[in-house]
Design an enzyme around this catalytic site. Structure first.
Site, PDB file in Angstrom:
ATOM      1  N   GLU A  73     -25.306  29.829   3.837  1.00  0.00           N
ATOM      2  CA  GLU A  73     -24.022  30.418   3.093  1.00  0.00           C
ATOM      3  C   GLU A  73     -23.411  29.374   2.515  1.00  0.00           C
ATOM      4  O   GLU A  73     -23.672  28.110   2.540  1.00  0.00           O
ATOM      5  CB  GLU A  73     -23.199  30.831   4.404  1.00  0.00           C
ATOM      6  CG  GLU A  73     -22.657  29.741   5.258  1.00  0.00           C
ATOM      7  CD  GLU A  73     -21.824  30.304   6.563  1.00  0.00           C
ATOM      8  OE1 GLU A  73     -21.767  31.311   6.787  1.00  0.00           O
ATOM      9  OE2 GLU A  73     -21.028  29.438   6.806  1.00  0.00           O
ATOM     10  N   HIS A  75     -18.885  28.653   1.016  1.00  0.00           N
ATOM     11  CA  HIS A  75     -17.480  29.386   0.924  1.00  0.00           C
ATOM     12  C   HIS A  75     -16.464  28.380   0.286  1.00  0.00           C
ATOM     13  O   HIS A  75     -16.979  27.252   0.155  1.00  0.00           O
ATOM     14  CB  HIS A  75     -17.078  29.687   2.285  1.00  0.00           C
ATOM     15  CG  HIS A  75     -17.635  28.745   3.371  1.00  0.00           C
ATOM     16  ND1 HIS A  75     -17.269  27.778   3.595  1.00  0.00           N
ATOM     17  CD2 HIS A  75     -18.538  29.116   4.234  1.00  0.00           C
ATOM     18  CE1 HIS A  75     -18.285  26.968   4.491  1.00  0.00           C
ATOM     19  NE2 HIS A  75     -18.934  27.790   5.112  1.00  0.00           N
ATOM     20  N   HIS A  79     -16.385  22.144   5.493  1.00  0.00           N
ATOM     21  CA  HIS A  79     -16.722  21.858   6.856  1.00  0.00           C
ATOM     22  C   HIS A  79     -16.833  20.290   7.121  1.00  0.00           C
ATOM     23  O   HIS A  79     -17.374  19.469   6.460  1.00  0.00           O
ATOM     24  CB  HIS A  79     -18.154  22.440   7.313  1.00  0.00           C
ATOM     25  CG  HIS A  79     -18.197  23.832   7.311  1.00  0.00           C
ATOM     26  ND1 HIS A  79     -17.430  24.519   8.122  1.00  0.00           N
ATOM     27  CD2 HIS A  79     -19.275  24.616   6.961  1.00  0.00           C
ATOM     28  CE1 HIS A  79     -17.808  25.814   8.190  1.00  0.00           C
ATOM     29  NE2 HIS A  79     -18.882  25.894   7.754  1.00  0.00           N
ATOM     30  N   HIS A 113     -25.231  25.617   2.619  1.00  0.00           N
ATOM     31  CA  HIS A 113     -25.573  24.857   3.565  1.00  0.00           C
ATOM     32  C   HIS A 113     -26.195  25.644   4.956  1.00  0.00           C
ATOM     33  O   HIS A 113     -25.703  26.898   4.788  1.00  0.00           O
ATOM     34  CB  HIS A 113     -24.260  24.096   4.196  1.00  0.00           C
ATOM     35  CG  HIS A 113     -22.952  25.009   4.582  1.00  0.00           C
ATOM     36  ND1 HIS A 113     -22.441  25.822   3.751  1.00  0.00           N
ATOM     37  CD2 HIS A 113     -22.761  25.678   5.892  1.00  0.00           C
ATOM     38  CE1 HIS A 113     -21.455  26.417   4.279  1.00  0.00           C
ATOM     39  NE2 HIS A 113     -21.491  26.385   5.362  1.00  0.00           N
ATOM     40  N   CYS A 127     -17.846  21.477  14.396  1.00  0.00           N
ATOM     41  CA  CYS A 127     -17.357  21.769  13.265  1.00  0.00           C
ATOM     42  C   CYS A 127     -16.064  21.907  13.155  1.00  0.00           C
ATOM     43  O   CYS A 127     -15.654  22.987  14.113  1.00  0.00           O
ATOM     44  CB  CYS A 127     -18.466  23.129  12.886  1.00  0.00           C
ATOM     45  SG  CYS A 127     -18.060  23.660  11.089  1.00  0.00           S
TER      46      CYS A 127
HETATM   47 MN    MN Z   1     -20.338  27.527   6.742  1.00  0.00          MN
END
Ligand code: MN
Length: 159
Positions: A73, A75, A79, A113, A127
């Site tokens: 994914e 976004h 992270h 990732h 995370c």
């Molecule tokens: Mn993610």
């Protein structure tokens, strides 16, 4: 409203939540990673370690069994990751990285990732994310074609 229920709901996070077995903590539920069928993933759980309205971030712990993987994914939010248990590999953009306990991984905005445990042992990672964040995007056919142009990436994202 029932007073005891209200108290329970507004109970602050205790000062200490001790680890009671390896990477399992008091008053921290081991949850489903994502809703089943919402995206591809395998053998991975989620624990929310810190989630306080006074904090603009959340800290989660994800753990994959041997052979498990997180969703491929990207976004807008980033992270900050630390491997807490075991070893494996991760994809960050167009790089496939070998990672092990206590390595730090930076995943910038809008970067593809994915994490994968090795075939013989679990891998878990911390995370940190913004508490308010956008929904993950899944790769479309064009994205997958671009990613698969690199043989190492193609092999990594195989499943
Ligand atoms: Mn993610």
């Amino acid at each position: 409203m029932d007073e005891s229920n209200k108290d329970q709901r507004s109970a602050p996070t205790p000062a200490l939540r001790a680890e009671r077995e390896h990477c399992r903590w008091d008053k921290v539920d081991v949850m489903q990673y994502k809703q089943e069928g919402s995206a591809p993933f395998r053998d991975i759980t989620r624990q929310v370690l810190f989630d306080d309205p006074q904090l603009a971030a959340q800290v989660r712990y994800f753990e994959m069994q041997a052979g498990g993987y997180s969703t491929l994914e990207r976004h807008q939010h980033m992270h900050a990751v630390m491997i807490l248990r075991g070893s494996g590999r991760c994809l960050v953009g167009d790089r496939v990285l070998d990672v092990r306990e206590h390595d730090l991984i930076n995943i910038p905005a809008l970067t593809w990732h994915q994490f994968r445990a090795g075939d013989t042992a679990p891998m878990g990672f911390l995370c940190v994310v913004n508490a308010v964040r956008d929904k993950p995007q899944l790769p479309g056919e064009a994205d997958l074609k671009t990613l698969r142009a690199d043989p190492a990436v193609a092999a990594f994202i195989r499943a």
